[in-house]
Design a protein around this motif. Structure first.
Motif, PDB file in Angstrom:
ATOM      1  N   VAL A  90       0.861  -1.180   0.000  1.00  0.00           N
ATOM      2  CA  VAL A  90       0.000   0.000   0.000  1.00  0.00           C
ATOM      3  C   VAL A  90       0.902   1.237   0.000  1.00  0.00           C
ATOM      4  N   PRO A  91       0.394   2.372  -0.511  1.00  0.00           N
ATOM      5  CA  PRO A  91       1.191   3.601  -0.475  1.00  0.00           C
ATOM      6  C   PRO A  91       1.463   4.054   0.958  1.00  0.00           C
ATOM      7  N   ASP A  92       2.520   4.831   1.136  1.00  0.00           N
ATOM      8  CA  ASP A  92       2.846   5.350   2.462  1.00  0.00           C
ATOM      9  C   ASP A  92       1.702   6.173   3.036  1.00  0.00           C
ATOM     10  N   SER A  93       0.920   6.814   2.157  1.00  0.00           N
ATOM     11  CA  SER A  93      -0.161   7.685   2.617  1.00  0.00           C
ATOM     12  C   SER A  93      -1.444   6.928   2.926  1.00  0.00           C
ATOM     13  N   ALA A  94      -1.500   5.618   2.599  1.00  0.00           N
ATOM     14  CA  ALA A  94      -2.741   4.863   2.772  1.00  0.00           C
ATOM     15  C   ALA A  94      -3.037   4.629   4.252  1.00  0.00           C
ATOM     16  N   GLU A  95      -4.305   4.777   4.610  1.00  0.00           N
ATOM     17  CA  GLU A  95      -4.733   4.481   5.972  1.00  0.00           C
ATOM     18  C   GLU A  95      -4.903   2.967   6.112  1.00  0.00           C
ATOM     19  N   VAL A  96      -4.352   2.416   7.175  1.00  0.00           N
ATOM     20  CA  VAL A  96      -4.477   0.984   7.445  1.00  0.00           C
ATOM     21  C   VAL A  96      -5.423   0.821   8.627  1.00  0.00           C
ATOM     22  N   VAL A  97      -6.573   0.227   8.346  1.00  0.00           N
ATOM     23  CA  VAL A  97      -7.658   0.150   9.324  1.00  0.00           C
ATOM     24  C   VAL A  97      -7.691  -1.236   9.950  1.00  0.00           C
ATOM     25  N   PRO A  98      -7.764  -1.348  11.295  1.00  0.00           N
ATOM     26  CA  PRO A  98      -7.872  -2.649  11.948  1.00  0.00           C
ATOM     27  C   PRO A  98      -9.068  -3.434  11.390  1.00  0.00           C
ATOM     28  N   PRO A  99      -8.942  -4.769  11.315  1.00  0.00           N
ATOM     29  CA  PRO A  99      -7.920  -5.608  11.950  1.00  0.00           C
ATOM     30  C   PRO A  99      -6.591  -5.673  11.192  1.00  0.00           C
ATOM     31  N   LEU A 100      -6.481  -4.985  10.045  1.00  0.00           N
ATOM     32  CA  LEU A 100      -5.215  -4.994   9.326  1.00  0.00           C
ATOM     33  C   LEU A 100      -4.136  -4.282  10.128  1.00  0.00           C
ATOM     34  N   VAL A 101      -2.900  -4.700   9.939  1.00  0.00           N
ATOM     35  CA  VAL A 101      -1.758  -4.040  10.566  1.00  0.00           C
ATOM     36  C   VAL A 101      -0.796  -3.597   9.472  1.00  0.00           C
ATOM     37  N   ALA A 102      -0.152  -2.469   9.690  1.00  0.00           N
ATOM     38  CA  ALA A 102       0.854  -1.985   8.748  1.00  0.00           C
ATOM     39  C   ALA A 102       2.214  -2.555   9.134  1.00  0.00           C
ATOM     40  N   PHE A 103       2.997  -2.957   8.140  1.00  0.00           N
ATOM     41  CA  PHE A 103       4.357  -3.419   8.391  1.00  0.00           C
ATOM     42  C   PHE A 103       5.209  -3.144   7.162  1.00  0.00           C
ATOM     43  N   GLU A 104       6.507  -3.283   7.326  1.00  0.00           N
ATOM     44  CA  GLU A 104       7.434  -2.977   6.236  1.00  0.00           C
ATOM     45  C   GLU A 104       8.450  -4.098   6.071  1.00  0.00           C
ATOM     46  N   VAL A 105       8.888  -4.287   4.842  1.00  0.00           N
ATOM     47  CA  VAL A 105      10.010  -5.188   4.568  1.00  0.00           C
ATOM     48  C   VAL A 105      10.984  -4.436   3.668  1.00  0.00           C
ATOM     49  N   GLY A 106      12.185  -4.958   3.539  1.00  0.00           N
ATOM     50  CA  GLY A 106      13.179  -4.338   2.666  1.00  0.00           C
ATOM     51  C   GLY A 106      13.837  -3.139   3.320  1.00  0.00           C
ATOM     52  N   GLY A 107      14.373  -2.281   2.482  1.00  0.00           N
ATOM     53  CA  GLY A 107      15.083  -1.120   2.980  1.00  0.00           C
ATOM     54  C   GLY A 107      16.552  -1.404   3.247  1.00  0.00           C
ATOM     55  N   GLY A 108      17.087  -2.453   2.653  1.00  0.00           N
ATOM     56  CA  GLY A 108      18.485  -2.805   2.870  1.00  0.00           C
ATOM     57  C   GLY A 108      18.902  -3.917   1.932  1.00  0.00           C
ATOM     58  N   PRO A 109      20.131  -4.405   2.064  1.00  0.00           N
ATOM     59  CA  PRO A 109      20.602  -5.475   1.194  1.00  0.00           C
ATOM     60  C   PRO A 109      19.962  -6.815   1.551  1.00  0.00           C
ATOM     61  N   CYS A 110      19.699  -7.602   0.523  1.00  0.00           N
ATOM     62  CA  CYS A 110      19.128  -8.937   0.720  1.00  0.00           C
ATOM     63  C   CYS A 110      19.785  -9.915  -0.248  1.00  0.00           C
ATOM     64  N   ALA A 111      19.881 -11.139   0.193  1.00  0.00           N
ATOM     65  CA  ALA A 111      20.201 -12.238  -0.719  1.00  0.00           C
ATOM     66  C   ALA A 111      18.884 -12.749  -1.267  1.00  0.00           C
ATOM     67  N   VAL A 112      18.747 -12.747  -2.590  1.00  0.00           N
ATOM     68  CA  VAL A 112      17.473 -13.089  -3.219  1.00  0.00           C
ATOM     69  C   VAL A 112      17.639 -14.357  -4.051  1.00  0.00           C
ATOM     70  N   LEU A 113      16.869 -15.360  -3.693  1.00  0.00           N
ATOM     71  CA  LEU A 113      16.828 -16.613  -4.442  1.00  0.00           C
ATOM     72  C   LEU A 113      15.474 -16.702  -5.123  1.00  0.00           C
ATOM     73  N   ARG A 114      15.448 -16.726  -6.440  1.00  0.00           N
ATOM     74  CA  ARG A 114      14.180 -16.882  -7.157  1.00  0.00           C
ATOM     75  C   ARG A 114      13.870 -18.363  -7.301  1.00  0.00           C
ATOM     76  N   HIS A 115      12.764 -18.761  -6.675  1.00  0.00           N
ATOM     77  CA  HIS A 115      12.363 -20.165  -6.655  1.00  0.00           C
ATOM     78  C   HIS A 115      11.235 -20.381  -7.664  1.00  0.00           C
ATOM     79  N   ARG A 116      11.373 -21.425  -8.474  1.00  0.00           N
ATOM     80  CA  ARG A 116      10.328 -21.790  -9.428  1.00  0.00           C
ATOM     81  C   ARG A 116       9.715 -23.114  -8.989  1.00  0.00           C
ATOM     82  N   GLY A 117       8.385 -23.121  -8.798  1.00  0.00           N
ATOM     83  CA  GLY A 117       7.707 -24.352  -8.422  1.00  0.00           C
ATOM     84  C   GLY A 117       6.733 -24.125  -7.285  1.00  0.00           C
ATOM     85  N   PRO A 118       6.123 -25.191  -6.796  1.00  0.00           N
ATOM     86  CA  PRO A 118       5.110 -25.080  -5.746  1.00  0.00           C
ATOM     87  C   PRO A 118       5.657 -24.428  -4.475  1.00  0.00           C
TER      88      PRO A 118
END
Length: 290
Positions: free
Chosen positions: A203-231
């Protein structure tokens, strides 16, 4: 009547059906019981479901049951007969027919030759699995709105569905929405019922997050990324290789944030073998040498 309100009401009713299915996949499919869960007429509710979800309820149930089955095949040694019953099939024969139709091989062939085997073989040989590589890159911060999930990671789809319904009701879902989940525990060391995770949509930074939903963040730094193909349910072996081989030989240090996954296509219209998932392992930012 407010058309938006009506659409929202139907989505919420059918969201209850999805949640019920996740909790009762080992039981026979009872259309009348599902109509009761949806609080809709048994004559019409499955037509509404098909129109809004893009697949019939039978297809949804088959997809979810086989999703669980791949996890059992990849991560346990349960006999196929017992596994079939746990996934809602009356016998191994009917399960094997459904599995072969979806995956192009028998359950036993999948257990022996599925994509999860490549990671186990690679870890034993201290090598990279064929066709897979890890890239280290900066992942921009992503703001999400979603719900916590407790229990089997295979069932996190229930949290995604409930989050989607809540966000769609507020007009906060679009073609560019990203589907991401973060996982706080190691399923090999924490009892399944105690596993904690969280699923949400961007969601955009400006979007209101209304309970029971919770706002959270991921990223913002270096990551090791493995692209997995399959179930999705067969990724445990990929995690074991990523942590047990790639990380310890990479020279990188893990960051102080949980691993997260981004789902790049939709299981409703994508063959299981073609599902793409980015497994993102946060890394500590390198410090300049003195």
């Amino acid at each position: 009547m407010n058309p938006g309100h009506g659409w929202t009401d139907y989505q919420q009713r059918l969201g209850r059906v999805i949640a019920y299915l996740h909790d009762h996949l080992d039981e026979p499919l009872d259309l009348h019981r599902l109509a009761e869960v949806a609080h809709l007429s048994p004559y019409h509710w499955h037509r509404v479901y098909h129109a809004l979800h893009g697949e019939t309820i039978a297809v949804t149930v088959r997809r979810l049951r086989l999703h669980w089955a791949t996890g059992y095949l990849a991560n346990t040694s349960l006999p196929v007969e017992q596994l079939a019953r746990r996934c809602g099939y009356p016998n191994a024969q009917s399960f094997a027919r459904a599995f072969r139709t979806a995956y192009g091989m028998s359950p036993l062939q999948y257990r022996q030759h599925g994509n999860h085997v490549a990671f186990r073989t690679a870890q034993a040989a201290s090598a990279a699995p064929a066709g897979y590589e890890v890239s280290v890159r900066e992942i921009p911060r992503v703001r999400l709105a979603g719900l916590d999930h407790k229990g089997s990671y295979i069932a996190i789809g229930k949290a995604f569905e409930r989050s989607y319904v809540q966000l769609a009701a507020r007009g906060q879902v679009g073609p560019a929405s990203r589907w991401i989940a973060e996982y706080f525990d190691d399923p090999s060391s924490v009892p399944e019922r105690q596993l904690c995770s969280r699923a949400g949509l961007s969601v955009p930074d400006s979007a209101e997050v209304v309970p029971p939903l919770v706002a959270f963040e991921v990223g913002g730094g270096p990551c090791a990324v493995l692209r997995h193909r399959g179930p999705y349910a067969t990724m445990r072996a990929a995690y074991q290789w990523l942590y047990g081989h790639w990380l310890v030989n990479s020279g990188h240090e893990v960051g102080d944030a949980p691993v997260f996954e981004e789902y790049l296509n939709n299981p409703r219209d994508t063959a299981p073998a073609d599902l793409l998932t980015d497994i993102c392992l946060p890394l500590a930012r390198a410090t300049a040498a003195r």
